[in-house]
Design a protein around this motif. Structure first.
Motif, mmCIF file in Angstrom:
data_model
loop_
_atom_site.group_PDB
_atom_site.id
_atom_site.type_symbol
_atom_site.label_atom_id
_atom_site.label_comp_id
_atom_site.label_asym_id
_atom_site.label_seq_id
_atom_site.Cartn_x
_atom_site.Cartn_y
_atom_site.Cartn_z
ATOM 1 N N GLY A 123 3.445 98.277 -58.499
ATOM 2 C CA GLY A 123 2.994 99.617 -58.810
ATOM 3 C C GLY A 123 4.144 100.548 -59.137
ATOM 4 N N ARG A 440 9.032 98.774 -53.358
ATOM 5 C CA ARG A 440 9.460 98.899 -54.769
ATOM 6 C C ARG A 440 10.845 99.528 -54.912
ATOM 7 N N VAL A 513 1.152 100.689 -55.455
ATOM 8 C CA VAL A 513 -0.124 100.018 -55.234
ATOM 9 C C VAL A 513 -0.126 98.704 -56.004
ATOM 10 N N GLU A 515 -1.835 95.974 -57.975
ATOM 11 C CA GLU A 515 -3.102 95.831 -58.693
ATOM 12 C C GLU A 515 -3.591 94.379 -58.729
ATOM 13 N N PHE A 522 -4.291 82.036 -58.366
ATOM 14 C CA PHE A 522 -4.780 80.659 -58.453
ATOM 15 C C PHE A 522 -5.839 80.492 -59.536
ATOM 16 N N ARG A 529 -12.858 85.702 -65.442
ATOM 17 C CA ARG A 529 -11.863 86.778 -65.433
ATOM 18 C C ARG A 529 -10.545 86.373 -66.077
ATOM 19 N N MET B 1 2.066 85.680 -45.425
ATOM 20 C CA MET B 1 1.482 85.844 -46.753
ATOM 21 C C MET B 1 1.292 84.531 -47.490
ATOM 22 N N GLN B 3 -0.243 81.794 -48.117
ATOM 23 C CA GLN B 3 -1.342 80.996 -47.595
ATOM 24 C C GLN B 3 -1.554 79.757 -48.441
ATOM 25 N N GLY B 4 -0.849 79.679 -49.560
ATOM 26 C CA GLY B 4 -0.978 78.497 -50.402
ATOM 27 C C GLY B 4 -2.218 78.560 -51.248
ATOM 28 N N ASP B 5 -2.351 77.596 -52.087
ATOM 29 C CA ASP B 5 -3.503 77.507 -52.962
ATOM 30 C C ASP B 5 -4.749 77.283 -52.116
ATOM 31 N N PRO B 79 -15.317 82.768 -58.436
ATOM 32 C CA PRO B 79 -14.253 83.755 -58.282
ATOM 33 C C PRO B 79 -14.516 84.639 -57.063
ATOM 34 N N PRO B 80 -13.612 84.676 -56.112
ATOM 35 C CA PRO B 80 -13.818 85.512 -54.935
ATOM 36 C C PRO B 80 -13.539 86.983 -55.228
ATOM 37 N N ASP B 81 -13.270 87.703 -54.177
ATOM 38 C CA ASP B 81 -13.095 89.151 -54.261
ATOM 39 C C ASP B 81 -12.412 89.629 -55.539
ATOM 40 N N PRO B 83 -10.241 91.750 -58.010
ATOM 41 C CA PRO B 83 -9.034 92.516 -57.760
ATOM 42 C C PRO B 83 -9.239 93.998 -58.069
ATOM 43 N N SER B 84 -8.545 94.814 -57.335
ATOM 44 C CA SER B 84 -8.617 96.238 -57.641
ATOM 45 C C SER B 84 -7.753 96.508 -58.864
ATOM 46 N N GLU B 86 -6.330 99.523 -59.485
ATOM 47 C CA GLU B 86 -5.612 100.792 -59.298
ATOM 48 C C GLU B 86 -4.157 100.639 -59.741
ATOM 49 N N GLU B 87 -3.613 101.681 -60.295
ATOM 50 C CA GLU B 87 -2.203 101.633 -60.626
ATOM 51 C C GLU B 87 -1.461 102.719 -59.886
ATOM 52 N N GLY B 88 -0.301 102.396 -59.426
ATOM 53 C CA GLY B 88 0.446 103.358 -58.618
ATOM 54 C C GLY B 88 1.389 104.206 -59.441
ATOM 55 N N GLU B 89 2.210 104.889 -58.747
ATOM 56 C CA GLU B 89 3.278 105.747 -59.290
ATOM 57 C C GLU B 89 2.780 107.007 -59.959
#
Lengths: 539, 89
Positions: A123, A440, A513, A515, A522, A529, B1, B3-5, B79-81, B83-84, B86-89
Motif C-alpha cells: 500500500g 512500508r 493497506v 490489497e 495460490f 478471478r 504467516m 502457511q504454505g499452499d 475461490p475462498p474469501d 480479496p479486498s 482497498e488501496e493505501g497511502e
C-alpha cells in the motif's frame, strides 16, 4: 584479425538478417486481436506453455553474459569466473519458491510489473516508485553488457577502426538494438527466441565436441590453462589466476553466486517472461527444466580455458587487451569461416533479443509506475506507447553511457553492478511474496541505505585500469573477507528493515493497506478471478 | 504467516521439499569442500565436474519437489474469501 573476414561477415549478416526478417514478418503476419495466436502459445490467448516459457526465459537469462562475459572472466582469472555456474543452479530453487506466487498474485490483481505488486502489497506508492527506479537503473548496465558482446563479435570479424571510428562496432550494435525494439515490441523477440536458441544450441554442441578434440582433449585443456594462469601477470606481479579457487577467494566465489541468484528472478525482464506463462505450474516445471541451460553455461564458461589452451588465440586476445574477445577469437581461429559466421550470428542475436526485452521491460516500468502513477494518470494508450518507446530509447542511451564510461576489462562487472542495485528490491519483492510483516517505511529506508552503501562501495573499488567501479567485490565489514557488494548491502538492508519495522510497529506509525489476500498467492488459471495480462506481449 | 499452499500436503512432505530446495545451497556455498583438483573425471578437475554434476542434482531435486507439491485430484478449488481492493497511502 587485421582485415575484415568476408565469408564470416557475409554468413553473419545473412543469418542475422534471416532471423530478424523471419521474426518480424511472423509477428506481423499472424497479428490478431488476441495477440498470441501462434501454435502452442495461442490456446485462446492463455499465455505460454511449458515449452515456450522454457525458450523465452532461457533466451532472457542466457545472453552475452553467458557467451562473452563469463568465458572472459574464466579466461582472465580462472576458477573465480566459474561462480556463474553455482549462481545459475541455486537461482532455481528461488524461482521455484517465488515464481508461482508472483504469477498467481499478479494474475489475480492485474499486476504487470514488479512495482505494481509491491505497491499493492504494501500500500505504498513511494515503495512502488523505488522498485521501478531500481529496475530501470539496473537494466542499463545489463543492456550495456549485451552491447559489449555484440561489439566483441564485430571486432573479431574485422569491423573496427581507429580514432573516431574506434567505437564503430559499438554504435552499429546500438543502432541495431534501437531498430529492433522500436519496431517490434515483445512479440518478435519471443518468436525469434526459438530460432536463436536452436542456432545457439547447435553452436554450443559443436563447440564443446569439436574444439576439445582439436585441442587435444579436456585434460590437456585444463593443464595448459593451469600453466598459463600460473604465469606472473606483469601488471600485478601475481599469477593471473588459478584452476581452483584459493583460500582467499572462497568467500568471493560463494557470495557472487548467492547474490546473483537472488537477483536473477527479480529483474524486470525475467518477471515479464515468467508472467507471460499460462499457468502457475508452468513456472514450477521450468524451475526444474531451465537448469539444462545452466549446464550449457558451465560448458561455455570453459571456452575461456580452451582459448587459453590455444596459443595463437591466447596471444591474440592478450595483445588486444580485451578478454571479451576470447570466445569470438577462439571461434575465428578454430572453426571454418562459414561456421564462425553462424556462431557469431548466434551470439549477436543472442545479445540483441534480450537487450530488446530488457529495454522494453525498463520502459514499461517507467510508463506504468512513474509516468501514469505520478504525472499523467489519465494517459491514453497511444500516449503510453509513445512514452514507452521514447523511454526505451533513453534506457539504451543510458546503456551506451555505461559502456563508454566504464571499465571494459571485464564486462561482467556491468552485470554485477546491476545486481548490486536489483538485489536491494528483494526484501520488498521476494520476501514480500511470503510475508506482510515488514513496514512500508522500513522497506523504503532499508532500500535507500543499501542503495547508497552499494553504490558508494562499488564506486570506491579501483582496478588496474580504472579508479572507480573497477570491481564488484569488496571487503565485507566485520567478516574481513572479500565478498560481492550486493550481498553485503542486502544484509544491511535487512537489518534496517527488521529494526525499523519493530520500531514503527511499536510506535504505531500507520502501515499501508495490503490489497492482496492469502489465497491470491495460490490462484491458478481457470479460476474466474484470474485475469489474463495481454499488456505483457502488447506493444 | 507462511502457511504454505493450502492445496499442499503433510508436514513430512513439506520438510522433504525444504531439504530438497536447501541442499543445492549447502552444496555450492561450501566452496572449500570442492576446491580441489583430484579426483579428475574425464580430464575435468573435481572442482568442475562436481559443480556441473550438482546442476543436474539441483534440477532433479526441484523436479521431485514439484511432483510432491503439485495439486492432485480436483485441480479447481472454490475461490475462498475475496480479496479486498482497498488501496493505501
Amino acid at each position: 584479425m587485421t582485415d575484415v573476414n568476408g565469408v564470416e561477415l557475409g554468413v553473419f549478416i545473412f543469418f542475422f538478417g534471416l532471423v530478424t526478417v523471419v521474426g518480424f514478418a511472423a509477428a506481423r503476419w499472424r497479428r490478431g486481436p488476441t495477440l498470441l495466436h501462434l501454435d502452442e502459445w495461442g490456446l485462446g490467448g492463455r499465455g505460454f506453455g511449458t515449452f515456450t516459457t522454457w525458450f523465452l526465459l532461457g533466451g532472457d537469462l542466457y545472453t552475452a553474459y553467458t557467451f562473452i562475459a563469463v568465458p572472459a572472466v574464466v579466461f582472465a582469472s580462472g576458477a573465480m569466473g566459474f561462480w556463474a555456474l553455482p549462481y545459475a543452479a541455486i537461482a532455481y530453487p528461488i524461482v521455484f519458491l517465488i515464481g508461482p506466487r508472483l504469477w498467481s498474485v499478479s494474475h489475480v490483481h492485474g499486476y504487470v510489473t514488479t512495482a505494481d505488486f509491491v505497491r499493492g502489497r504494501f500500500g505504498s506508492k513511494s515503495l512502488g516508485l523505488a522498485i521501478a527506479i531500481t529496475g530501470i537503473l539496473a537494466m542499463m548496465p545489463y543492456i550495456a553488457l549485451q552491447l559489449v558482446g555484440i561489439q566483441a563479435v564485430l571486432t573479431v570479424m574485422g569491423v573496427k577502426g581507429s580514432g573516431l571510428a574506434k567505437d564503430l562496432p559499438l554504435f552499429i550494435a546500438f543502432a541495431l538494438l534501437a531498430a529492433y525494439t522500436y519496431t517490434s515490441g515483445l512479440r518478435a523477440p519471443a518468436l525469434i527466441a526459438f530460432v536463436k536458441d536452436t542456432l545457439i544450441y547447435l553452436v554450443i554442441i559443436v563447440a564443446i565436441i569439436y574444439i576439445p578434440a582439436k585441442l587435444g582433449g579436456w585434460g590437456h585443456i585444463f593443464d595448459s590453462a593451469q600453466a598459463s594462469l600460473a604465469k606472473t601477470n606483469p601488471a600485478t606481479h601475481k599469477p593471473s589466476g588459478s584452476l581452483i579457487t584459493g583460500d582467499m577467494t572462497h568467500w568471493a566465489y560463494g557470495t557472487l553466486a548467492l547474490g546473483s541468484a537472488l537477483a536473477l528472478f527479480i529483474y524486470p525482464h525475467t518477471v515479464t517472461g515468467a508472467l507471460a506463462s499460462g499457468r502457475r505450474s508452468v513456472i514450477k516445471r521450468n524451475a526444474a527444466l531451465l537448469p539444462a541451460y545452466s549446464l550449457m553455461l558451465g560448458l561455455l564458461a570453459l571456452l575461456g580455458y580452451m582459448a587459453l589452451a590455444a596459443p595463437d588465440v591466447a596471444a591474440a586476445v592478450k595483445a588486444a587487451k580485451n578478454p571479451q574477445l576470447a570466445v569470438p577469437t577462439l571461434f575465428d581461429h578454430v572453426f571454418p569461416s562459414w561456421f564462425a559466421g553462424v556462431a557469431f550470428a548466434a551470439i549477436g542475436v543472442g545479445a540483441l533479443v534480450p537487450a530488446a526485452i530488457m529495454s522494453i521491460a525498463a520502459s514499461n516500468l517507467f510508463t506504468r509506475n512513474v509516468y501514469k502513477e505520478f504525472f499523467r494518470p489519465g494517459a491514453t494508450p497511444a500516449e503510453e506507447t509513445r512514452v514507452s518507446q521514447f523511454v526505451s530509447l533513453l534506457v539504451k542511451v543510458g546503456a551506451l553511457v555505461f559502456v563508454l564510461a566504464f571499465d571494459k576489462t571485464l564486462a561482467i562487472n556491468l552485470q554485477l553492478l546491476g545486481g548490486i542495485w536489483i538485489v536491494q528490491t528483494f526484501p520488498s519483492l521476494g520476501f514480500g511474496l511470503f510475508t506482510r510483516w515488514f513496514h512500508r517505511w522500513a522497506l523504503l529506508a532499508g532500500w535507500a541505505v543499501a542503495m547508497v552503501y552499494g553504490t558508494l562501495t562499488a564506486y570506491n573499488q579501483p582496478s588496474p585500469t580504472q579508479k572507480h567501479f573497477g570491481q564488484s567485490i569488496a571487503n565485507i565489514p566485520l567478516v574481513h573477507h572479500t565478498g560481492y557488494i550486493a550481498l553485503t548491502a542486502f544484509v544491511i538492508n535487512m537489518i534496517v528493515v527488521l529494526a525499523l519495522t519493530a520500531i514503527f510497529k511499536a510506535t504505531g506509525i500507520p502501515d499501508g493497506v495490503d490489497e492482496t489476500g492469502h489465497s491470491d498467492y495460490f490462484a491458478d488459471a481457470g479460476e474466474p478471478r484470474v485475469e489474463e495480462l495481454p499488456e505483457l506481449v502488447a506493444e | 504467516m507462511p502457511q504454505g499452499d493450502p492445496r499442499s500436503t503433510s508436514p513430512l512432505v513439506r520438510v522433504v521439499v525444504a531439504v530438497l530446495l536447501i541442499a543445492p545451497f549447502a552444496a555450492y556455498l561450501a566452496v572449500p569442500t570442492y576446491a580441489k583438483v583430484k579426483p579428475r573425471l574425464a580430464g575435468f578437475p573435481f572442482f568442475y565436474w562436481w559443480q556441473l554434476l550438482w546442476v543436474i542434482i539441483t534440477a532433479v531435486f526441484i523436479g521431485i519437489a514439484y511432483a510432491l507439491t503439485r495439486p492432485r485430484g480436483d485441480d479447481r478449488r472454490t475461490p475462498p474469501d475475496a480479496p479486498s481492493s482497498e488501496e493505501g497511502e
